[in-house]
Design a protein around this motif. Structure first.
Motif, PDB file in Angstrom:
ATOM      1  N   UNK A 192       0.838  -1.204   0.000  1.00 47.13           N
ATOM      2  CA  UNK A 192       0.000   0.000   0.000  1.00 47.13           C
ATOM      3  C   UNK A 192       0.870   1.249   0.000  1.00 47.13           C
ATOM      4  N   UNK A 193       0.561   2.175  -0.892  1.00 53.18           N
ATOM      5  CA  UNK A 193       1.323   3.426  -0.954  1.00 53.18           C
ATOM      6  C   UNK A 193       0.358   4.607  -1.105  1.00 53.18           C
ATOM      7  N   UNK A 194       0.833   5.780  -0.695  1.00 51.21           N
ATOM      8  CA  UNK A 194       0.044   6.997  -0.896  1.00 51.21           C
ATOM      9  C   UNK A 194       0.369   7.554  -2.274  1.00 51.21           C
ATOM     10  N   UNK A 195      -0.661   7.799  -3.057  1.00 49.62           N
ATOM     11  CA  UNK A 195      -0.438   8.318  -4.408  1.00 49.62           C
ATOM     12  C   UNK A 195      -1.418   9.438  -4.729  1.00 49.62           C
TER      13      UNK A 195
ATOM     14  N   UNK B 190      -0.378   8.782   8.060  1.00 49.97           N
ATOM     15  CA  UNK B 190      -1.660   8.145   8.343  1.00 49.97           C
ATOM     16  C   UNK B 190      -1.724   6.746   7.762  1.00 49.97           C
ATOM     17  N   UNK B 191      -1.228   6.607   6.547  1.00 49.21           N
ATOM     18  CA  UNK B 191      -1.203   5.281   5.901  1.00 49.21           C
ATOM     19  C   UNK B 191      -0.362   4.308   6.717  1.00 49.21           C
TER      20      UNK B 191
ATOM     21  N   UNK C 159      -7.171   7.150   4.774  1.00 49.53           N
ATOM     22  CA  UNK C 159      -6.638   8.486   4.480  1.00 49.53           C
ATOM     23  C   UNK C 159      -7.106   8.961   3.118  1.00 49.53           C
ATOM     24  N   UNK C 160      -7.488  10.211   3.037  1.00 45.83           N
ATOM     25  CA  UNK C 160      -7.718  10.804   1.728  1.00 45.83           C
ATOM     26  C   UNK C 160      -7.443  12.307   1.820  1.00 45.83           C
ATOM     27  N   UNK C 161      -7.555  12.979   0.695  1.00 47.53           N
ATOM     28  CA  UNK C 161      -7.297  14.415   0.701  1.00 47.53           C
ATOM     29  C   UNK C 161      -7.087  14.923  -0.705  1.00 47.53           C
ATOM     30  N   UNK C 162      -6.788  16.203  -0.804  1.00 48.96           N
ATOM     31  CA  UNK C 162      -6.574  16.790  -2.125  1.00 48.96           C
ATOM     32  C   UNK C 162      -5.712  18.034  -1.961  1.00 48.96           C
ATOM     33  N   UNK C 163      -5.127  18.469  -3.042  1.00 46.78           N
ATOM     34  CA  UNK C 163      -4.263  19.648  -2.955  1.00 46.78           C
ATOM     35  C   UNK C 163      -4.384  20.515  -4.199  1.00 46.78           C
TER      36      UNK C 163
ATOM     37  N   UNK D 137      -4.088  12.446  14.191  1.00 48.36           N
ATOM     38  CA  UNK D 137      -4.152  11.087  14.740  1.00 48.36           C
ATOM     39  C   UNK D 137      -3.021  10.172  14.265  1.00 48.36           C
ATOM     40  N   UNK D 138      -1.824  10.711  14.077  1.00 51.06           N
ATOM     41  CA  UNK D 138      -0.697   9.841  13.734  1.00 51.06           C
ATOM     42  C   UNK D 138       0.357   9.965  14.842  1.00 51.06           C
ATOM     43  N   UNK D 139       1.154   8.925  14.974  1.00 47.07           N
ATOM     44  CA  UNK D 139       2.158   8.948  16.039  1.00 47.07           C
ATOM     45  C   UNK D 139       3.348   9.811  15.629  1.00 47.07           C
TER      46      UNK D 139
END
Lengths: 655, 214
Positions: free
Chosen positions: A17-20, B27-28, B34-38, B174-176
């Protein structure tokens, strides 16, 4: 910082799993589909699709990548790869599809090959954040009879591209993956699939009746396209995993797709509604009448949420009429057809449908926020500190100063379009890639008392500007064309152009001379100006403005962002070890004429107080030492200072 | 399922995108949804930019429910528990996102847009901005990461990581901390310096929060 790293784009760790970014996920999907060819013309919001592939293409034997000169050339190259039996990807922004439309329609007739699927990634732009319109490209699917697939999440952005290749080969047709800016720029988690290696090479198998479209052959291929589509509607569309149903007992059902699906789910959560059946379409064209009728069988009402035009609404209503489905189907009466949708808009609409009161009154919050932010200054995009375009606009502004010219400013697509905003306001219209020069040329025949000045970037000129300039010469237009040559396609992320001197992988390549092209088109008056040499540039523009006929000034200076990025290591080292120069305002000499602030308007120039008087000030954290303000300073107050090793500019600046 | 939203805004070039990416990746790693946008494209050129970061955290023993999770990359209005702004006036631009009890961290650093530099429009005063922010949430904290960086490093190279450290000190993300540091190490081009800056920010943040809102 780059996310994901090259390592992850071509990782063979299936299940990792990766953030993309959505665009990166689509690129990864294409790599998992085993593409052997990818082409693009960069355009926000789709730029990172091509850029991601460019980053890794060298490491995948059998994969050929190109930044093409424009979208139709990109698509035609992809067609060539597909017809050689190799999977091909072509990525563009939605207005690029207009440029690529010419080959697109006939490509649909010919189709692809059994091992050479062709997928077009289309980046849409509801709200026109980086575009000149909001066009809804799902209609290209309807118009050309091409399947359209629409992902809702970053994971789907990857998965749907892989499936799009399967559809393409199975039904002998190109496939459009329709994303929107929000989906392209969404960042989320992707579980990687298996990477498939492209074939080492392909081969074109001749088939005249398939590939040679005219007369009866074209008509036959048109019929074949319709037959394939019917097969798809009957056999694939009702069962495809691209479409999913969230079951529920409510008598009102929702049909939606893409981002609207996300907004729908969250809006229903906000309203505490969990029993509404939702048909989420991943295949937005063509639809399966059977699936729609089955979904509607227990419903008393269908709500359709979609961005921009009532595309799904129209398709579902067609099916409803044919199938005798006599229940209300409501779409655009509830949702706006312009701009981008969001959860808040969905909450208001669904509250109305389901008779609920929204916990937060969107209009009230928006109104209150508008009131609170009324004291905010406007923040329109502008050219960066050290941007050569600013220096060019300044030189032209000075060249017309005091003259009685009535100038029409034709602007075009690129960073330089911000020249339409203060302090220059040199942009009366902007339409589409390279339209400025030809609209100005057309005007020059009729608006004879006015002077036509058109701006065009180097990349835009090489995209579609050449035919327009050729036409202006041939048809004797009266126009000054300023080619804003900063060496890169800067706005979309500094992709190379044929004149950059490097190829897609950053390796040295033949640099085409824009000056030679302009001369070859028959332009007799061509001058090259260096906008950082202020006096000289003004003189060149003064001369060019005086004359008539087609005149071209190439204003040439590299984009400083790119130049500095390339030289970052050298600049850092200089800062640490060497003597560094910087410029500063000598407050005693500054007469505060505001030439640098008001007329030039570099973001690094601000106002400060010195002994109770206002003076210009240079923000050293932003100045990149282009030295233009030093040349235009009327009081000669801007000076160069040396910084010696061991001190930083900020410390030095405070002395 | 708890939805946690972090809104980050600033001016193109300040690093809002980088901060958002670091948080999402952390977060992952911590196993959150996790989600979001920029903002990308035209808005980057000195324009207003933002990054939406969204986490969904399962309560103990709770099973994942698609209908109750996060889906939209955009934060709904009044739902950001943490609202971060890298530029003073920009803090107001999208204040509709902050939750009623949300924490606003405002970097007291001014980047003047062209219309302010030319004198056509005034730049608002700090007091006025804080007053208007308070109409939306009482928890307004004014920090100056630029000044902290300048004092400590002689330049603005530490602004981003210091600001991230201050944001982390709110305890709303909420992440360490260890996870975020791991991601910083992997992603930033000068990892050791970045970690040092981040930790400095974290300590400064604790002090700022202890002092109470503006």
């Amino acid at each position: 910082m780059e996310v994901p790293t090259i390592k992850e784009l071509i990782s063979r760790e299936k299940g990792k799993k990766v953030v993309m970014l959505g665009n990166e996920a689509m690129a990864r999907g294409a790599l998992e589909a085993g593409i052997g060819f990818a082409s693009t013309y960069p355009g926000t919001p789709a730029s990172e699709v091509g850029d991601s592939i460019a980053q890794v293409a060298e490491q995948i034997p059998g994969l050929t990548f190109q930044y093409s000169t424009n979208e139709y050339v990109a698509l035609e190259n992809a067609i060539g790869a597909s017809w050689s039996g190799v999977r091909a990807l072509c990525a563009m922004k939605m207005v690029g599809m207009n440029v690529a439309a010419d080959p697109l329609f006939t490509l649909a007739y010919s189709g692809v090959t059994p091992t050479g699927g062709l997928v077009i990634i289309n980046g849409g732009d509801p709200a026109a954040l980086s575009s000149t319109n909001e066009q809804d490209n799902r209609y290209y699917g309807l118009h050309a009879r091409i399947p359209v697939v629409e992902p809702a999440s970053v994971q789907e952005s990857k998965d749907f591209v892989v499936e799009a290749f399967n559809i393409s080969e199975k039904f002998d047709v190109p496939v459009i993956v329709n994303s929107t800016a929000r989906a392209c720029h969404a960042v989320g988690v992707v579980e990687l699939g298996e990477l498939r290696d492209p074939p080492k090479e392909g081969r074109f198998v001749k088939n005249w009746s398939k590939y040679y479209n005219t007369l009866v052959l074209a008509v036959m291929n048109h019929q074949k396209l319709i037959n394939n589509q019917n097969k798809m509607i009957n056999e694939y569309a009702p069962v495809t995993k691209l479409n999913t149903i969230l079951p529920g007992d409510s008598k009102t059902g929702i049909i939606t797709s893409g981002m609207s699906y996300n907004y729908t789910l969250e809006a229903l959560d906000v309203l505490g509604i969990y029993d509404v059946p939702i048909l989420k379409l991943g295949l937005v064209y063509p639809l399966s009448p059977k699936q729609i009728v089955d979904f509607a069988s227990k419903l008393e009402q269908i709500i359709i949420m979609e961005e921009l035009d009532p595309f799904l609404e129209g398709e579902v209503k067609k099916i409803a009429y044919d199938q005798g489905l006599e229940i209300p189907i409501r779409g655009k009466e509830l949702f706006p057809a312009t701009g981008e949708l969001n959860t808040d808009i969905a909450v208001q609409a669904y509250a109305k449908v389901f008779g609920k009161i929204p916990p937060i009154d969107m209009n009230e919050v928006n109104l209150k926020a508008l009131g609170a932010s009324a004291i905010l200054p406007m923040r329109t995009p502008t050219m960066c500190p050290g941007c050569p375009h600013r220096a060019t606009y300044y030189a032209i502004k000075k060249a017309i100063e005091g003259k009685n010219y009535d100038v029409v400013w034709a602007n075009d697509i690129g960073c330089y379009a911000t020249g339409a905003l203060p302090p220059f306001q040199m942009g009366d219209f902007m339409t589409c890639m390279s339209a400025g020069e030809s609209i100005a040329a057309g005007m020059s025949y009729k608006a004879k008392s006015q002077k036509m000045v058109a701006f065009i970037g180097d990349s835009t000129f090489l995209h579609t500007g050449i035919p327009g300039l050729l036409n202006a010469v041939w048809n004797d237009a009266d126009l000054l064309l300023v080619i804003m040559d900063n060496r890169w396609t800067a706005m979309t992320g500094h992709q190379p152009t044929p004149a950059s001197g490097v190829n897609w992988s950053g390796k040295q390549a033949k640099a085409v001379s824009i000056r030679d092209i302009v001369s070859a088109l028959g332009v007799d008056y061509v001058r090259v100006a260096d906008p950082f040499n202020v006096k000289n540039a003004i003189a060149i523009f003064e001369d060019a403005l005086k004359r008539t006929g087609v005149r071209v000034v190439i204003s040439q200076q590299e984009c400083l962002l790119e130049a500095r990025r390339r030289n970052r290591a050298v600049i850092e080292e200089k800062r640490e070890k060497g003597v560094r120069q910087y410029i500063d305002v000598n407050e005693d000499a500054c007469i505060f004429c505001e030439e640098c602030i008001k007329e030039f308007g570099c973001p690094a120039l601000t106002v400060a107080e010195f002994e109770g008087e206002k003076v210009s000030h240079i923000d050293l954290s932003r100045c990149v030492e282009c030295m233009v303000c030093k040349q235009l300073c009327k009081g000669c107050a801007i000076t160069v200072t040396k910084v010696w090793p061991g001190t930083t500019i900020l410390e030095e600046g405070k002395k | 399922m708890k939805k946690i939203n972090v809104y980050i805004c600033g001016v193109g070039g300040q690093g809002t995108m980088t901060l958002g990416q670091l948080l999402k990746e952390a977060g992952l790693v911590d196993g959150l949804v996790v989600t979001g946008t920029e903002s990308r494209g035209a808005s980057q050129r000195e324009g207003a930019v933002d990054s939406h970061v969204r986490f969904a955290v399962l309560e103990k023993g709770e099973k994942f429910n698609e209908r109750k999770s996060i889906h939209s990359p955009l934060i709904p209005i009044r739902q950001a528990q943490l609202y971060l702004s890298m530029e003073m006036a920009e803090t107001l631009r999208n204040i509709k996102y902050v939750a009623e009890d949300g924490i606003i961290i405002m970097n007291n650093y001014e980047i003047w847009p062209p219309q302010v530099r030319t004198g056509e429009m005034p730049y608002p005063s700090l007091d006025k901005v804080v007053e208007n922010l308070k109409q939306f949430s009482k928890n307004v904290y004014v920090v100056n990461a630029n000044k902290l960086s300048e004092e400590r490093y002689g330049d603005y190279s530490g602004v981003n990581m210091i600001f991230l450290g201050i944001a982390m000190a709110t305890g709303k993300i909420p992440v360490r901390v260890e996870t975020l540091e791991k991601v910083i190490r992997e992603r930033m081009w000068n990892p050791e310096k970045s970690i040092e800056q981040f930790r400095f920010g974290l300590e400064e943040g604790k002090k700022i929060l202890a002092a109470g809102p503006a």
